[in-house]
Design an enzyme around this catalytic site. Structure first.
Site, short mmCIF file in Angstrom:
data_model
loop_
_atom_site.label_atom_id
_atom_site.label_comp_id
_atom_site.label_asym_id
_atom_site.label_seq_id
_atom_site.Cartn_x
_atom_site.Cartn_y
_atom_site.Cartn_z
N GLU A 278 -17.78 117.09 64.62
CA GLU A 278 -17.40 118.39 64.05
C GLU A 278 -18.45 119.43 64.39
OE1 GLU A 278 -16.56 117.84 59.86
OE2 GLU A 278 -15.01 116.38 60.28
N HIS B 73 -12.30 120.75 58.08
CA HIS B 73 -12.99 120.01 57.02
C HIS B 73 -13.01 120.85 55.72
CE1 HIS B 73 -16.00 116.52 56.34
NE2 HIS B 73 -15.39 116.85 55.21
P1 NAD Z 1 -12.59 106.37 46.66
O1 NAD Z 1 -13.82 105.54 46.78
O2 NAD Z 1 -12.12 106.74 45.30
O3 NAD Z 1 -11.36 105.64 47.41
C1 NAD Z 1 -11.50 105.01 48.64
C2 NAD Z 1 -10.58 103.79 48.64
O4 NAD Z 1 -10.65 103.20 49.93
C3 NAD Z 1 -10.99 102.72 47.62
O5 NAD Z 1 -9.91 102.38 46.80
C4 NAD Z 1 -11.45 101.56 48.50
O6 NAD Z 1 -11.17 100.28 47.92
C5 NAD Z 1 -10.62 101.78 49.75
N1 NAD Z 1 -11.15 101.11 50.92
C6 NAD Z 1 -12.43 100.87 51.27
N2 NAD Z 1 -12.50 100.19 52.42
C7 NAD Z 1 -11.22 99.96 52.82
C8 NAD Z 1 -10.63 99.30 53.92
N3 NAD Z 1 -11.38 98.71 54.86
N4 NAD Z 1 -9.29 99.26 53.99
C9 NAD Z 1 -8.52 99.83 53.03
N5 NAD Z 1 -9.03 100.48 51.96
C10 NAD Z 1 -10.35 100.55 51.86
O7 NAD Z 1 -12.85 107.65 47.57
P2 NAD Z 1 -12.13 109.08 47.45
O8 NAD Z 1 -12.92 109.95 46.54
O9 NAD Z 1 -10.69 108.90 47.23
O10 NAD Z 1 -12.40 109.63 48.94
C11 NAD Z 1 -11.70 109.11 50.05
C12 NAD Z 1 -12.21 109.70 51.35
O11 NAD Z 1 -12.04 111.12 51.33
C13 NAD Z 1 -13.69 109.47 51.65
O12 NAD Z 1 -13.82 109.17 53.03
C14 NAD Z 1 -14.32 110.80 51.40
O13 NAD Z 1 -15.49 110.97 52.16
C15 NAD Z 1 -13.21 111.72 51.86
N6 NAD Z 1 -13.29 113.11 51.39
C16 NAD Z 1 -12.96 114.09 52.26
C17 NAD Z 1 -13.04 115.42 51.86
C18 NAD Z 1 -12.67 116.52 52.82
O14 NAD Z 1 -13.26 117.59 52.75
N7 NAD Z 1 -11.72 116.33 53.68
C19 NAD Z 1 -13.49 115.76 50.58
C20 NAD Z 1 -13.79 114.71 49.69
C21 NAD Z 1 -13.70 113.38 50.11
#
Ligand code: NAD
Length: 300
Positions: free
Chosen positions: A258, A276
């Site tokens: 990015e 993002h």
């Molecule tokens: P979270 O930890 O609540 O949920 C993530 C889920 O993924 C969990 O349930 C976990 O068990 C599952 N997981 C982990 N490894 C896995 C695998 N190998 N296969 C399948 N499932 C798997 O996290 P969240 O708060 O829901 O965030 C999710 C994602 O969103 C993260 O990557 C975070 O960095 C990203 N995010 C992006 C933005 C953005 O600006 N676009 C903002 C916030 C968060």
């Protein structure tokens, strides 16, 4: 006690901190400035910047907690913090609703060709006949990573009259039941979904979890959305899948590098981009400020 706020957080967050602590604000200081400053402080608040290096952590003789307003902790030397017994906290819940809403903004933009219509009209072209879209109602959304954001996606999807299926390595039946989600294998999710949306962390197990093989399993009418982390999708394989119309299209908020200014994906037209922006709402930022202040209070 004293808290140094070294990145822009919401006024409400600062107000909360000021109720209990002496607060000083310096936005995005250089490392040398931070090393000099941190000596007197018990708490430090950052966002994705500034970097909290080993040098900064070692200079923080009174430092007890580092708070990251937001999610990713990659700018903090966690090892060095652990060595010195300094707690590191963040506010991952603050942006869940905002990210989930963006998923639908992106999916609808692609499904209803909104960006194409907008661009064409600005270029004084009325191309209604080329802009036939698809409905979300009655379709199946496949949520890969059914955690905080995934659950909000399911909640919104049910309002659209969509069926929700999910793949996760951890099964939470209660959370699934709450939003009428059915767990399936990754292969089943890829095979059955009309919209596939990724909400996993970027860890070795999830790097390129969507690649050449996975695109082969998807419906050729599928929409793939990624607002998790770049790197979970193999962008070269995505380019090929879009170019060969193996899927209907993709929506990306995050990228392997990015900003992706030289990405060949930018040349394709069955893809919609944001920059993002998942957490970039007033509400998410307000909550991040308040939540990080609360987390710091718990430690101090
Ligand atoms: P979270 O930890 O609540 O949920 C993530 C889920 O993924 C969990 O349930 C976990 O068990 C599952 N997981 C982990 N490894 C896995 C695998 N190998 N296969 C399948 N499932 C798997 O996290 P969240 O708060 O829901 O965030 C999710 C994602 O969103 C993260 O990557 C975070 O960095 C990203 N995010 C992006 C933005 C953005 O600006 N676009 C903002 C916030 C968060």
């Amino acid at each position: 006690m004293k808290v140094l706020v070294a990145a822009r957080i919401s006024e409400e967050g600062i107000k909360k901190l000021k109720e209990r602590y002496e607060v000083e604000i310096i936005y995005n200081p250089e490392e040398s400035e931070l090393v000099e400053k941190i000596k007197d402080f018990d708490g430090l608040v950052v966002r994705s910047k500034p970097k909290v290096t080993k040098k900064v952590i070692e200079a923080g003789k009174n430092l007890k907690v580092i708070g990251r307003a937001g999610v990713g902790l990659d700018n903090i030397d966690l090892e060095a913090a652990k060595e010195r017994g300094i707690k590191v906290v963040n506010s991952p819940k603050a942006s869940s609703e905002s990210v989930a809403e963006l998923v639908f903004a992106l999916a609808l933009a692609l499904a209803r060709k909104i960006t194409k219509a907008d661009t064409a009209l600005r270029n004084k072209k009325w191309i209604k006949k080329e802009l036939m879209g698809i409905e979300l109602s009655g379709k199946t959304v496949g949520i890969i990573g059914y955690g905080r954001i995934g659950a909000h996606v399911a909640k919104i999807a049910s309002g659209f009259g969509m069926k929700c299926i999910a793949y996760d390595v951890i099964i939470n039946e209660e959370l699934a039941k709450k939003y009428g989600v059915i767990y399936k294998s990754l292969e089943e999710v890829l095979k059955e979904s009309d919209i596939i949306t990724l909400h996993v962390p970027l860890i070795p197990q999830t790097k390129h979890m969507i690649g050449k093989e996975q695109f082969k399993i998807m419906k050729n009418t599928a929409i793939l959305v990624n607002a998790s982390r770049g790197g979970t999708i193999d962008e070269e394989a995505l380019y090929d899948a879009l170019k060969n119309n193996e899927i209907y299209g993709a929506c990306l908020d995050v990228f392997e590098n990015e900003p992706p200014l030289d990405s060949p994906l930018l040349k394709l037209d069955n893809i919609v981009f944001t920059q993002h922006l998942g957490a970039s709402t007033k509400e998410a930022q307000r909550k991040a400020g308040i939540m990080i202040a609360e987390e710091i209070m718990k430690i101090l």
